[in-house]
Design a protein around this motif. Structure first.
Motif, PDB file in Angstrom:
ATOM      1  N   THR A 150      -7.475  -7.400   8.013  1.00  0.00           N
ATOM      2  CA  THR A 150      -7.061  -8.706   7.505  1.00  0.00           C
ATOM      3  C   THR A 150      -8.089  -9.775   7.858  1.00  0.00           C
ATOM      4  OG1 THR A 150      -4.717  -8.127   7.582  1.00  0.00           O
ATOM      5  CG2 THR A 150      -5.257 -10.471   7.636  1.00  0.00           C
ATOM      6  N   ALA A 151      -8.665  -9.695   9.044  1.00  0.00           N
ATOM      7  CA  ALA A 151      -9.739 -10.627   9.387  1.00  0.00           C
ATOM      8  C   ALA A 151     -10.936 -10.433   8.464  1.00  0.00           C
ATOM      9  CB  ALA A 151     -10.155 -10.436  10.841  1.00  0.00           C
ATOM     10  N   ALA A 152     -11.231  -9.186   8.096  1.00  0.00           N
ATOM     11  CA  ALA A 152     -12.335  -8.920   7.180  1.00  0.00           C
ATOM     12  C   ALA A 152     -12.091  -9.580   5.830  1.00  0.00           C
ATOM     13  CB  ALA A 152     -12.526  -7.411   7.019  1.00  0.00           C
ATOM     14  N   VAL A 153     -10.866  -9.479   5.317  1.00  0.00           N
ATOM     15  CA  VAL A 153     -10.526 -10.123   4.047  1.00  0.00           C
ATOM     16  C   VAL A 153     -10.646 -11.638   4.187  1.00  0.00           C
ATOM     17  CG1 VAL A 153      -8.662 -10.544   2.389  1.00  0.00           C
ATOM     18  CG2 VAL A 153      -9.062  -8.234   3.272  1.00  0.00           C
ATOM     19  N   ALA A 154     -10.137 -12.188   5.287  1.00  0.00           N
ATOM     20  CA  ALA A 154     -10.208 -13.639   5.499  1.00  0.00           C
ATOM     21  C   ALA A 154     -11.654 -14.106   5.554  1.00  0.00           C
ATOM     22  CB  ALA A 154      -9.476 -14.012   6.783  1.00  0.00           C
ATOM     23  N   LEU A 155     -12.501 -13.386   6.269  1.00  0.00           N
ATOM     24  CA  LEU A 155     -13.908 -13.764   6.381  1.00  0.00           C
ATOM     25  C   LEU A 155     -14.607 -13.692   5.030  1.00  0.00           C
ATOM     26  CD1 LEU A 155     -14.620 -11.969   9.743  1.00  0.00           C
ATOM     27  CD2 LEU A 155     -15.138 -14.372   9.303  1.00  0.00           C
ATOM     28  N   SER A 156     -14.296 -12.657   4.258  1.00  0.00           N
ATOM     29  CA  SER A 156     -14.890 -12.534   2.925  1.00  0.00           C
ATOM     30  C   SER A 156     -14.478 -13.691   2.038  1.00  0.00           C
ATOM     31  CB  SER A 156     -14.483 -11.203   2.298  1.00  0.00           C
ATOM     32  OG  SER A 156     -15.038 -11.056   1.009  1.00  0.00           O
ATOM     33  N   ARG A 157     -13.204 -14.051   2.091  1.00  0.00           N
ATOM     34  CA  ARG A 157     -12.721 -15.161   1.263  1.00  0.00           C
ATOM     35  C   ARG A 157     -13.349 -16.487   1.690  1.00  0.00           C
ATOM     36  NH1 ARG A 157      -6.528 -14.807  -0.220  1.00  0.00           N
ATOM     37  NH2 ARG A 157      -7.353 -12.752  -0.787  1.00  0.00           N
ATOM     38  N   LEU A 158     -13.693 -16.588   2.957  1.00  0.00           N
ATOM     39  CA  LEU A 158     -14.339 -17.802   3.465  1.00  0.00           C
ATOM     40  C   LEU A 158     -15.840 -17.835   3.178  1.00  0.00           C
ATOM     41  CD1 LEU A 158     -12.479 -18.002   6.875  1.00  0.00           C
ATOM     42  CD2 LEU A 158     -12.377 -19.751   5.085  1.00  0.00           C
ATOM     43  N   GLY A 159     -16.353 -16.770   2.591  1.00  0.00           N
ATOM     44  CA  GLY A 159     -17.741 -16.787   2.160  1.00  0.00           C
ATOM     45  C   GLY A 159     -18.694 -15.918   2.946  1.00  0.00           C
ATOM     46  N   ALA A 160     -18.200 -15.169   3.935  1.00  0.00           N
ATOM     47  CA  ALA A 160     -19.070 -14.288   4.707  1.00  0.00           C
ATOM     48  C   ALA A 160     -19.339 -12.992   3.958  1.00  0.00           C
ATOM     49  CB  ALA A 160     -18.437 -13.990   6.062  1.00  0.00           C
ATOM     50  N   GLN A 161     -20.448 -12.346   4.298  1.00  0.00           N
ATOM     51  CA  GLN A 161     -20.722 -10.992   3.846  1.00  0.00           C
ATOM     52  C   GLN A 161     -20.146 -10.057   4.907  1.00  0.00           C
ATOM     53  OE1 GLN A 161     -24.860 -10.274   2.613  1.00  0.00           O
ATOM     54  NE2 GLN A 161     -25.180 -12.487   2.709  1.00  0.00           N
ATOM     55  N   VAL A 162     -19.181  -9.237   4.526  1.00  0.00           N
ATOM     56  CA  VAL A 162     -18.405  -8.496   5.511  1.00  0.00           C
ATOM     57  C   VAL A 162     -18.506  -6.988   5.267  1.00  0.00           C
ATOM     58  CG1 VAL A 162     -16.153  -8.202   6.595  1.00  0.00           C
ATOM     59  CG2 VAL A 162     -16.778 -10.413   5.607  1.00  0.00           C
ATOM     60  N   ARG A 163     -18.836  -6.265   6.337  1.00  0.00           N
ATOM     61  CA  ARG A 163     -18.750  -4.809   6.347  1.00  0.00           C
ATOM     62  C   ARG A 163     -17.663  -4.415   7.342  1.00  0.00           C
ATOM     63  NH1 ARG A 163     -24.614  -2.907   7.854  1.00  0.00           N
ATOM     64  NH2 ARG A 163     -24.402  -4.722   9.218  1.00  0.00           N
ATOM     65  N   LEU A 164     -16.790  -3.504   6.943  1.00  0.00           N
ATOM     66  CA  LEU A 164     -15.661  -3.099   7.769  1.00  0.00           C
ATOM     67  C   LEU A 164     -15.797  -1.632   8.160  1.00  0.00           C
ATOM     68  CD1 LEU A 164     -12.819  -3.510   9.038  1.00  0.00           C
ATOM     69  CD2 LEU A 164     -11.859  -2.972   6.777  1.00  0.00           C
ATOM     70  N   VAL A 165     -15.732  -1.386   9.464  1.00  0.00           N
ATOM     71  CA  VAL A 165     -15.724  -0.028   9.998  1.00  0.00           C
ATOM     72  C   VAL A 165     -14.296   0.273  10.439  1.00  0.00           C
ATOM     73  CG1 VAL A 165     -16.707   1.552  11.691  1.00  0.00           C
ATOM     74  CG2 VAL A 165     -18.109  -0.299  10.755  1.00  0.00           C
ATOM     75  N   THR A 166     -13.596   1.076   9.660  1.00  0.00           N
ATOM     76  CA  THR A 166     -12.210   1.433   9.956  1.00  0.00           C
ATOM     77  C   THR A 166     -11.959   2.823   9.403  1.00  0.00           C
ATOM     78  OG1 THR A 166      -9.899   0.662   9.841  1.00  0.00           O
ATOM     79  CG2 THR A 166     -11.205   0.497   7.831  1.00  0.00           C
ATOM     80  N   PRO A 167     -11.148   3.642  10.059  1.00  0.00           N
ATOM     81  CA  PRO A 167     -10.878   4.970   9.515  1.00  0.00           C
ATOM     82  C   PRO A 167      -9.951   4.881   8.300  1.00  0.00           C
ATOM     83  CG  PRO A 167      -9.603   4.615  11.512  1.00  0.00           C
ATOM     84  CD  PRO A 167     -10.506   3.431  11.369  1.00  0.00           C
ATOM     85  N   LEU A 168     -10.315   5.576   7.235  1.00  0.00           N
ATOM     86  CA  LEU A 168      -9.524   5.578   6.012  1.00  0.00           C
ATOM     87  C   LEU A 168      -9.216   7.014   5.606  1.00  0.00           C
ATOM     88  CD1 LEU A 168     -11.406   2.847   3.933  1.00  0.00           C
ATOM     89  CD2 LEU A 168      -9.199   2.601   5.084  1.00  0.00           C
ATOM     90  N   THR A 169      -8.121   7.178   4.901  1.00  0.00           N
ATOM     91  CA  THR A 169      -7.745   8.497   4.409  1.00  0.00           C
ATOM     92  C   THR A 169      -7.328   8.390   2.950  1.00  0.00           C
ATOM     93  OG1 THR A 169      -6.430  10.477   4.878  1.00  0.00           O
ATOM     94  CG2 THR A 169      -5.355   8.339   5.206  1.00  0.00           C
ATOM     95  N   ASP A 170      -6.914   9.537   2.363  1.00  0.00           N
ATOM     96  CA  ASP A 170      -6.695   9.592   0.921  1.00  0.00           C
ATOM     97  C   ASP A 170      -5.230   9.658   0.526  1.00  0.00           C
ATOM     98  OD1 ASP A 170      -6.235  12.102   1.942  1.00  0.00           O
ATOM     99  OD2 ASP A 170      -7.554  13.167   0.547  1.00  0.00           O
ATOM    100  N   ASP A 171      -4.295   9.372   1.452  1.00  0.00           N
ATOM    101  CA  ASP A 171      -2.897   9.321   1.031  1.00  0.00           C
ATOM    102  C   ASP A 171      -2.659   8.027   0.247  1.00  0.00           C
ATOM    103  OD1 ASP A 171      -2.919   7.417   3.042  1.00  0.00           O
ATOM    104  OD2 ASP A 171      -1.315   8.324   4.233  1.00  0.00           O
ATOM    105  N   LEU A 172      -1.455   7.852  -0.299  1.00  0.00           N
ATOM    106  CA  LEU A 172      -1.189   6.692  -1.149  1.00  0.00           C
ATOM    107  C   LEU A 172      -1.406   5.369  -0.421  1.00  0.00           C
ATOM    108  CD1 LEU A 172      -0.310   5.450  -3.807  1.00  0.00           C
ATOM    109  CD2 LEU A 172       2.084   5.778  -3.104  1.00  0.00           C
ATOM    110  N   PRO A 173      -0.860   5.173   0.801  1.00  0.00           N
ATOM    111  CA  PRO A 173      -1.141   3.920   1.507  1.00  0.00           C
ATOM    112  C   PRO A 173      -2.633   3.719   1.761  1.00  0.00           C
ATOM    113  CG  PRO A 173       0.726   5.032   2.510  1.00  0.00           C
ATOM    114  CD  PRO A 173       0.124   5.994   1.541  1.00  0.00           C
ATOM    115  N   GLY A 174      -3.351   4.797   2.064  1.00  0.00           N
ATOM    116  CA  GLY A 174      -4.781   4.681   2.296  1.00  0.00           C
ATOM    117  C   GLY A 174      -5.530   4.258   1.046  1.00  0.00           C
TER     118      GLY A 174
END
Length: 328
Positions: free
Chosen positions: A59-83
């Motif tokens: 959520t901080a990554a989304v907020a920073l992007s909306r505020l104009g930052a260039q954002v890279r996010l390192v987070t584990p992701l998977t392929d289920d529906l929520p992912g």
């Protein structure tokens, strides 16, 4: 500092795009309001059930992007529906997921959030799923060469501890959203330049209940700047010897979910632009307040232009009693 100066500083930052690397937690949130909890073995209809991305780091990554930052996010992701829903929303928000490791076949993190409109509070039930934590070996020091600020939420301690000391040696600010004391918290605090925590973080980590003394002990662990958020009561910060307090803004509150994540994003953006400590706290307070106008952690996140206008005319709430002696 008056609102005009804060707005002037915002204006000077409008055409800049700091590069922020975020390491942290992502989830899918199920969010609805309740006035009374249902009795056991009964049913209760609610006005609406809302789905959206959540998690402090994401959520901080989304907020920073909306505020104009260039954002890279390192987070584990998977392929289920929520992912898949998380990935789609993050990409749509302009967050770069090129560094996020994928773990097919796992169950992603999710949360159920009960919003209590009468008290402007919420209750969160959450599960990480079975996604593994990101190992330190996957962290590449070269990532920091294209980064102006490293942002951590404490949910990926091995990855964070691999990058934070390197970032500090490079002279980069390292911001920690310190929500809850967990394994590795003490070590991580020592590697960060800025640690802004929840009301309970510093007391729980240091064993000191007095807010000022707890922040002093937290700062002695290594950070240059520390803080403690009090929700609608404002935020207490310590950079030099004298604590400073900044009030929360007075807005019609719909949902406080993600307010802390939004605060940290606003704080980090100001820090990346080289603003002073009180200004960083004010930007954080402004972004958090604007977020609270909408449901979930992301619906009402502002862009920088919106934040500029808001800080020009926004009124503030009374400071919490513990903070009033330190108002600036």
């Amino acid at each position: 500092m008056d609102a005009g100066k804060v707005v002037s500083m915002l204006g000077s930052a409008m055409n800049q795009a700091p590069r922020v690397l975020v390491v942290g937690y992502s989830a899918l949130d199920v969010n609805f309001s309740v006035h009374d909890l249902a009795a056991p073995d009964s049913k209760q209809e609610v006005e609406a059930i809302r789905l959206g991305g959540g998690g402090p780091g994401a959520t901080a990554a989304v907020a920073l992007s909306r505020l104009g930052a260039q954002v890279r996010l390192v987070t584990p992701l998977t392929d289920d529906l929520p992912g898949r829903c998380q990935r789609e929303e993050l990409l749509a928000a302009g967050v770069d997921l090129g560094l996020a490791p994928e773990y097919p076949g796992y169950q992603s993190a999710r949360a159920v959030i009960l919003v209590h409109p009468a008290t402007e509070e919420r209750t969160i039930y959450w599960s990480r799923g079975d996604l593994p934590h990101i190992p330190a070996a996957l962290m590449d020091p070269a990532w920091l060469e294209e980064t102006d600020l490293l942002y951590l939420d404490g949910h990926e301690p091995e990855a964070a501890l691999a990058l934070a000391p390197l970032a500090r040696r490079l002279g980069l600010p390292v911001v920690l959203d310190a929500g809850t004391v967990r394994a590795g918290s003490r070590e991580l605090v020592a590697t960060c330049s800025d640690v802004i925590g929840s009301r309970r973080f510093a007391p729980d980590l240091t064993g000191e209940e007095d807010p000022v003394l707890a922040l002093q002990l937290l700062k002695e662990m290594g950070p240059a700047r520390v803080g403690m958020t009090f929700g609608k009561g404002g935020v207490l910060g310590l950079a030099d010897e004298v604590p400073v307090a900044v009030p929360a803004h007075d807005v019609p509150v719909v949902d406080t979910t993600g307010a802390g994540d939004a605060f940290h994003a606003g704080y980090a953006l100001a820090l990346a632009h080289g603003q002073d400590f009180p200004t960083c706290l004010r930007w954080g307070a402004g972004v958090a307040a604007l977020k609270c106008r909408g449901w979930g952690g992301r619906q009402a996140l502002p862009d920088l232009s919106c934040l500029t206008g808001f800080l020009r005319q926004a009124s503030v709430r009374p400071l919490a009693p513990d903070l009033q002696p330190f108002a600036i």
